[in-house]
Motif scaffolding. Structure first.
Motif, PDB file in Angstrom:
ATOM      1  N   ASN A   9      23.726  32.006  47.527  1.00  0.00           N
ATOM      2  CA  ASN A   9      22.599  32.945  47.916  1.00  0.00           C
ATOM      3  C   ASN A   9      21.138  32.805  47.315  1.00  0.00           C
ATOM      4  O   ASN A   9      21.461  32.221  45.910  1.00  0.00           O
ATOM      5  CB  ASN A   9      22.899  34.692  47.251  1.00  0.00           C
ATOM      6  N   LYS A  11      18.099  33.674  47.544  1.00  0.00           N
ATOM      7  CA  LYS A  11      17.012  34.979  46.647  1.00  0.00           C
ATOM      8  C   LYS A  11      15.283  33.923  47.480  1.00  0.00           C
ATOM      9  O   LYS A  11      15.591  33.776  48.760  1.00  0.00           O
ATOM     10  CB  LYS A  11      17.159  34.745  45.429  1.00  0.00           C
ATOM     11  N   HIS A  94      23.693  43.953  46.187  1.00  0.00           N
ATOM     12  CA  HIS A  94      23.402  42.667  45.363  1.00  0.00           C
ATOM     13  C   HIS A  94      22.119  43.575  43.668  1.00  0.00           C
ATOM     14  O   HIS A  94      21.421  44.368  44.195  1.00  0.00           O
ATOM     15  CB  HIS A  94      22.485  41.556  45.690  1.00  0.00           C
ATOM     16  N   GLU A  96      20.031  43.294  42.521  1.00  0.00           N
ATOM     17  CA  GLU A  96      18.729  43.354  42.055  1.00  0.00           C
ATOM     18  C   GLU A  96      18.090  44.025  42.978  1.00  0.00           C
ATOM     19  O   GLU A  96      16.885  44.588  42.883  1.00  0.00           O
ATOM     20  CB  GLU A  96      18.352  41.464  42.350  1.00  0.00           C
ATOM     21  N   GLU A 168      29.942  40.798  40.566  1.00  0.00           N
ATOM     22  CA  GLU A 168      29.012  40.039  39.368  1.00  0.00           C
ATOM     23  C   GLU A 168      28.598  40.819  38.916  1.00  0.00           C
ATOM     24  O   GLU A 168      27.318  42.084  38.944  1.00  0.00           O
ATOM     25  CB  GLU A 168      27.739  39.753  40.871  1.00  0.00           C
ATOM     26  N   ALA A 172      25.818  38.811  34.367  1.00  0.00           N
ATOM     27  CA  ALA A 172      26.231  37.255  33.866  1.00  0.00           C
ATOM     28  C   ALA A 172      24.677  36.677  34.943  1.00  0.00           C
ATOM     29  O   ALA A 172      25.204  34.958  35.166  1.00  0.00           O
ATOM     30  CB  ALA A 172      27.474  36.899  34.237  1.00  0.00           C
ATOM     31  N   ILE A 173      24.619  36.897  35.720  1.00  0.00           N
ATOM     32  CA  ILE A 173      23.215  36.841  37.211  1.00  0.00           C
ATOM     33  C   ILE A 173      22.769  36.141  36.580  1.00  0.00           C
ATOM     34  O   ILE A 173      21.429  36.796  35.584  1.00  0.00           O
ATOM     35  CB  ILE A 173      23.479  38.018  37.876  1.00  0.00           C
ATOM     36  N   GLY A 174      22.344  35.193  36.680  1.00  0.00           N
ATOM     37  CA  GLY A 174      20.785  34.533  36.389  1.00  0.00           C
ATOM     38  C   GLY A 174      20.749  34.227  34.353  1.00  0.00           C
ATOM     39  O   GLY A 174      19.525  33.939  34.263  1.00  0.00           O
ATOM     40  N   GLY A 213      28.230  35.607  39.105  1.00  0.00           N
ATOM     41  CA  GLY A 213      27.484  35.412  38.017  1.00  0.00           C
ATOM     42  C   GLY A 213      27.577  34.194  36.910  1.00  0.00           C
ATOM     43  O   GLY A 213      28.117  33.672  36.182  1.00  0.00           O
ATOM     44  N   SER A 214      26.209  32.947  37.540  1.00  0.00           N
ATOM     45  CA  SER A 214      26.237  32.155  36.951  1.00  0.00           C
ATOM     46  C   SER A 214      27.262  31.062  37.440  1.00  0.00           C
ATOM     47  O   SER A 214      27.673  30.470  35.663  1.00  0.00           O
ATOM     48  CB  SER A 214      25.926  31.996  35.370  1.00  0.00           C
ATOM     49  N   ALA A 215      27.855  31.054  38.393  1.00  0.00           N
ATOM     50  CA  ALA A 215      28.851  30.190  38.913  1.00  0.00           C
ATOM     51  C   ALA A 215      27.976  28.319  39.129  1.00  0.00           C
ATOM     52  O   ALA A 215      27.255  28.905  39.586  1.00  0.00           O
ATOM     53  CB  ALA A 215      29.624  30.629  40.364  1.00  0.00           C
ATOM     54  N   LEU A 233      30.110  33.443  44.710  1.00  0.00           N
ATOM     55  CA  LEU A 233      28.226  33.631  45.992  1.00  0.00           C
ATOM     56  C   LEU A 233      27.853  33.515  43.998  1.00  0.00           C
ATOM     57  O   LEU A 233      27.659  33.601  42.909  1.00  0.00           O
ATOM     58  CB  LEU A 233      28.683  35.609  45.483  1.00  0.00           C
ATOM     59  N   GLY A 235      23.729  31.710  42.795  1.00  0.00           N
ATOM     60  CA  GLY A 235      23.060  32.180  43.427  1.00  0.00           C
ATOM     61  C   GLY A 235      21.933  30.558  42.489  1.00  0.00           C
ATOM     62  O   GLY A 235      21.682  29.069  43.449  1.00  0.00           O
ATOM     63  N   GLY A 236      21.926  30.382  41.560  1.00  0.00           N
ATOM     64  CA  GLY A 236      21.039  29.078  40.540  1.00  0.00           C
ATOM     65  C   GLY A 236      20.900  28.028  41.458  1.00  0.00           C
ATOM     66  O   GLY A 236      20.443  27.323  41.732  1.00  0.00           O
TER      67      GLY A 236
HETATM   68  P1  PGA Z   1      23.267  33.430  39.976  1.00  0.00           P
HETATM   69  O1  PGA Z   1      23.311  34.471  40.847  1.00  0.00           O
HETATM   70  O2  PGA Z   1      24.683  31.856  40.295  1.00  0.00           O
HETATM   71  O3  PGA Z   1      21.796  32.869  39.778  1.00  0.00           O
HETATM   72  O4  PGA Z   1      23.749  34.145  38.414  1.00  0.00           O
HETATM   73  C1  PGA Z   1      24.109  35.087  41.459  1.00  0.00           C
HETATM   74  C2  PGA Z   1      23.809  36.096  42.312  1.00  0.00           C
HETATM   75  O5  PGA Z   1      23.076  36.769  42.406  1.00  0.00           O
HETATM   76  O6  PGA Z   1      24.205  36.093  43.457  1.00  0.00           O
END
Ligand code: PGA
Length: 258
Positions: A9, A11, A94, A96, A168, A172-174, A213-215, A233, A235-236
């Motif tokens: 993702n 973003k 999501h 966000e 998620e 833990a996200i970002g 989540g920070s995977a 899933l 993100g970063g």
């Molecule tokens: P993250 O985001 O890997 O940067 O924590 C995950 C997501 O929002 O899908």
């Protein structure tokens, strides 16, 4: 067997040239055919550009959609428009969008319905905030989000492989804080139980539940080794080709699991 789904993702992060460049690097490093399913989810306005470089080895995903089919909805995009672009998966719910853009459970449910009704794959995101976890509300919150998100998703859609859940945890996200594999598995097992209640044992066993989540490359294998974690899933870490490919490789090494 549930085939892992590894999805990036992106973003609102990359410009057009960067999106094409990242997609090109990913394609160059992926085994073809790839034994796990891989999807990239660029911003809406770069879908077309990315589609041209990914070919059939990577699935195109969209970060958002509106639930109406057409009409006077300035600024919105319908599921049919995404399908025309070659999109296979669409995110709904999501965190966000729930927390920053104010999407309610009801809106998420309508989007989920529109996505599967039009025959696209739904990635329904659910997850609790830190405060909710600390107050032991995880199961309640995730259960409520699942009930609302899947309220209009019929068994036929779940059976046809059009339904993916992404757990998620918002905390833990970002943030760099990952749920431990055991913490994630606990919630994934609960989600599986809810899916069994709604769709029956056989269908529920075929529905993929991603963790997000920070995977990253360093924790992917341990997360994916959990019995109910069927993909990630990201993100970063999905913005860096080597990290993303490292995660895909961990998934390939871990498959088949079930
Ligand atoms: P993250 O985001 O890997 O940067 O924590 C995950 C997501 O929002 O899908």
């Amino acid at each position: 067997m549930r085939k892992y789904l590894i999805a990036g993702n992106w973003k609102m992060n990359l410009d057009r040239a960067e999106s094409v460049d990242l997609a090109t690097q990913i394609i160059a490093k992926l085994p073809s055919p790839c034994p796990v399913e891989v999807s990239v989810i660029p911003t809406l306005v770069h879908l077309e550009a990315v589609k041209h470089v990914i070919g059939s080895n990577v699935q195109l995903g969209a970060q958002n959609v509106y639930f109406e089919k057409k009409g006077a909805f300035t600024g919105e995009v319908s599921v049919g428009m995404l399908r025309d672009m070659g999109v296979k998966y669409v995110l709904a719910g999501h965190s966000e969008r729930r927390h920053i853009l104010g999407e309610t459970d009801e809106i998420v449910g309508k989007k989920a319905h529109a996505i599967v009704t039009e025959g696209l794959g739904l990635i329904l995101c659910v997850g609790e905030t830190l405060e909710q976890r600390q107050h032991f509300k995880t199961v309640e919150v995730v259960g409520r989000q699942l009930d609302a998100g899947l309220a209009h998703v019929a068994a036929a859609s779940a059976e046809s492989g059009h339904l993916v859940i992404a757990y998620e945890p918002v905390w833990a996200i970002g943030t760099g804080l990952t749920a431990t594999p055991a913490q994630a598995q606990e919630v994934h097992a609960f989600i599986r139980t809810k899916l069994v209640e709604k769709y029956g044992q056989e269908t529920a066993q075929n529905i993929r539940i991603q963790y997000g989540g920070s995977a990253k490359k360093a924790n992917a294998a341990d997360l994916l080794a959990q019995v109910d974690i069927d993909g990630l899933l990201i993100g970063g870490a999905s913005l860096m080709a080597d990290e993303f490919i490292g995660i895909v490789q961990a998934a390939i090494a871990g498959q088949p699991k079930h």
